[in-house]
Write an enzyme that holds these catalytic residues in place. Structure first.
Site, mmCIF file in Angstrom:
data_model
loop_
_atom_site.group_PDB
_atom_site.id
_atom_site.type_symbol
_atom_site.label_atom_id
_atom_site.label_comp_id
_atom_site.label_asym_id
_atom_site.label_seq_id
_atom_site.Cartn_x
_atom_site.Cartn_y
_atom_site.Cartn_z
ATOM 1 N N HIS A 97 0.867 -1.184 0.000
ATOM 2 C CA HIS A 97 0.000 0.000 0.000
ATOM 3 C C HIS A 97 0.901 1.231 0.000
ATOM 4 O O HIS A 97 1.614 1.478 0.972
ATOM 5 C CB HIS A 97 -0.874 -0.043 1.264
ATOM 6 C CG HIS A 97 -1.861 1.071 1.360
ATOM 7 N ND1 HIS A 97 -2.784 1.154 2.372
ATOM 8 C CD2 HIS A 97 -2.084 2.157 0.589
ATOM 9 C CE1 HIS A 97 -3.534 2.229 2.214
ATOM 10 N NE2 HIS A 97 -3.115 2.868 1.137
ATOM 11 N N ARG A 151 0.915 4.598 0.641
ATOM 12 C CA ARG A 151 0.038 5.590 1.278
ATOM 13 C C ARG A 151 0.470 6.999 0.917
ATOM 14 O O ARG A 151 1.651 7.262 0.674
ATOM 15 C CB ARG A 151 0.076 5.430 2.805
ATOM 16 C CG ARG A 151 -0.566 4.162 3.321
ATOM 17 C CD ARG A 151 -0.590 4.195 4.844
ATOM 18 N NE ARG A 151 -1.510 5.199 5.313
ATOM 19 C CZ ARG A 151 -2.750 4.956 5.737
ATOM 20 N NH1 ARG A 151 -3.202 3.728 5.776
ATOM 21 N NH2 ARG A 151 -3.525 5.939 6.130
ATOM 22 N N THR A 196 -4.634 1.966 10.377
ATOM 23 C CA THR A 196 -4.693 1.119 9.191
ATOM 24 C C THR A 196 -6.016 1.406 8.485
ATOM 25 O O THR A 196 -6.848 2.146 9.017
ATOM 26 C CB THR A 196 -4.561 -0.372 9.579
ATOM 27 O OG1 THR A 196 -4.624 -1.174 8.408
ATOM 28 C CG2 THR A 196 -5.662 -0.799 10.533
ATOM 29 N N GLU A 223 -12.589 -6.376 -3.178
ATOM 30 C CA GLU A 223 -12.018 -7.022 -1.990
ATOM 31 C C GLU A 223 -12.931 -6.724 -0.817
ATOM 32 O O GLU A 223 -13.179 -5.554 -0.497
ATOM 33 C CB GLU A 223 -10.597 -6.503 -1.718
ATOM 34 C CG GLU A 223 -9.998 -7.130 -0.457
ATOM 35 C CD GLU A 223 -8.550 -6.746 -0.211
ATOM 36 O OE1 GLU A 223 -7.853 -6.325 -1.154
ATOM 37 O OE2 GLU A 223 -8.118 -6.862 0.953
ATOM 38 N N HIS A 231 -8.042 -8.099 5.591
ATOM 39 C CA HIS A 231 -7.935 -7.156 6.707
ATOM 40 C C HIS A 231 -8.178 -7.859 8.040
ATOM 41 O O HIS A 231 -9.265 -8.376 8.274
ATOM 42 C CB HIS A 231 -8.892 -5.972 6.602
ATOM 43 C CG HIS A 231 -8.395 -4.819 7.419
ATOM 44 N ND1 HIS A 231 -7.597 -3.826 6.913
ATOM 45 C CD2 HIS A 231 -8.509 -4.569 8.734
ATOM 46 C CE1 HIS A 231 -7.271 -2.997 7.866
ATOM 47 N NE2 HIS A 231 -7.807 -3.418 8.978
ATOM 48 N N GLY A 252 -1.471 -9.397 5.852
ATOM 49 C CA GLY A 252 -0.222 -8.705 6.105
ATOM 50 C C GLY A 252 0.273 -8.810 7.523
ATOM 51 O O GLY A 252 1.195 -9.567 7.839
HETATM 52 N N1 PXP Z 1 -6.486 -5.557 2.306
HETATM 53 C C1 PXP Z 1 -6.457 -4.202 2.315
HETATM 54 C C2 PXP Z 1 -7.208 -3.463 1.267
HETATM 55 C C3 PXP Z 1 -5.701 -3.500 3.273
HETATM 56 O O1 PXP Z 1 -5.689 -2.160 3.260
HETATM 57 C C4 PXP Z 1 -4.970 -4.241 4.223
HETATM 58 C C5 PXP Z 1 -4.154 -3.518 5.237
HETATM 59 O O2 PXP Z 1 -3.155 -2.779 4.608
HETATM 60 C C6 PXP Z 1 -5.007 -5.644 4.157
HETATM 61 C C7 PXP Z 1 -5.795 -6.275 3.220
HETATM 62 C C8 PXP Z 1 -4.212 -6.493 5.084
HETATM 63 O O3 PXP Z 1 -4.629 -6.347 6.394
HETATM 64 P P1 PXP Z 1 -3.796 -6.998 7.557
HETATM 65 O O4 PXP Z 1 -2.474 -6.309 7.594
HETATM 66 O O5 PXP Z 1 -4.624 -6.739 8.762
HETATM 67 O O6 PXP Z 1 -3.652 -8.460 7.226
#
Ligand code: PXP
Length: 240
Positions: free
Chosen positions: A45, A47, A101, A152, A190, A212
């Protein structure tokens, strides 16, 4: 049923590096290890505030990894980078500066011209466009109208409540079915962890998971012993 794809989000490798603004750990090295371990894709990402992943990381990753999923908001400078580097996939996410986040899905109640323009430009650049949205049927309908091939589903509510009740999982299943029925490819992510991911990974319509924080956290733990052993070896070796 198609096998589930795992995309590993390596943002927090860069978070550790940015804590010292140095050059380690290197996200590209991490990405290569993820691929070698079986990850189907690498997600980062970029940012607006550049708190973890930097422009140079995306540049290096775009040229080196097999499948790059670039998460971005609609900010013009990041969009320009995405259009130039043409990642395999671009996932559009909402961004608020003060958030720790990404806290919720995109607000599609009145899709802004900027969002439509971002989708169009990414599409023209050849990226597969995905929208990060809450598991809400009306929002899914709007995503479909926007003409994207993929969405997603935000699994944050599930991640916060899965131990209490099954409602968020049911909501995800229903949303995944609805999206797939409309011909959208369904991704999810997420807050997924080693403990809570199984029921989500079992939803048949979900074909890609983005994970992540939990993986990077686990990597610190499973790698700690080897890392300390190596340093012990170096330190003790100094006086031999
Ligand atoms: N998907 C999206 C769109 C996200 O913004 C994030 C966090 O950056 C994730 C997945 C992954 O989330 P996590 O780090 O909690 O696994």
């Amino acid at each position: 049923m198609t096998p589930q794809r795992l995309y590993v989000n390596i943002d927090h490798v860069a978070t550790v590096r940015e804590a010292r603004r140095t050059n380690e750990p290197d996200p590209l090295e991490a990405a290569r290890l993820c691929e070698a371990a079986g990850a189907d894709g690498i997600t980062v990402h970029l940012r607006e505030d550049r708190r973890h992943i930097q422009d140079a990381d995306v540049e290096r990753l775009a040229g080196a990894v097999r499948v790059l999923n670039l998460e971005l908001a609609t900010s013009p400078d990041v969009l320009a980078i995405a259009c130039r580097l043409r990642p395999y996939q671009a996932t559009i996410v909402p961004e608020r500066r003060e958030e720790v986040t990404t806290e919720g899905g995109l607000d599609l109640s009145r899709p802004a011209p900027r969002l439509r323009d971002t989708i169009r430009r990414l599409d023209e650049a050849g990226a597969r466009v995905s929208l990060f949205i809450d598991p809400d049927l009306a929002v899914l309908d709007t995503a479909k109208d926007l003409g994207v091939p993929a969405i997603e589903l935000h699994t944050g509510r599930y991640a916060h409540t899965w131990q209490r009740d099954g409602r968020a999982l049911e909501e995800l299943s229903r949303a995944a079915r609805h999206a797939a029925d409309m011909g959208l490819a369904v991704h999810a992510g997420h807050g997924l962890t080693y403990r809570n991911v199984t029921p989500v990974a079992a939803i048949p319509q979900i074909e890609e998971l983005n994970i992540g924080h939990s993986i990077v956290s686990r990597a610190v733990m499973v790698g700690m012993r080897a890392a300390v052993e190596e340093m012990v070896h170096v330190v003790r070796g100094a006086r031999r």
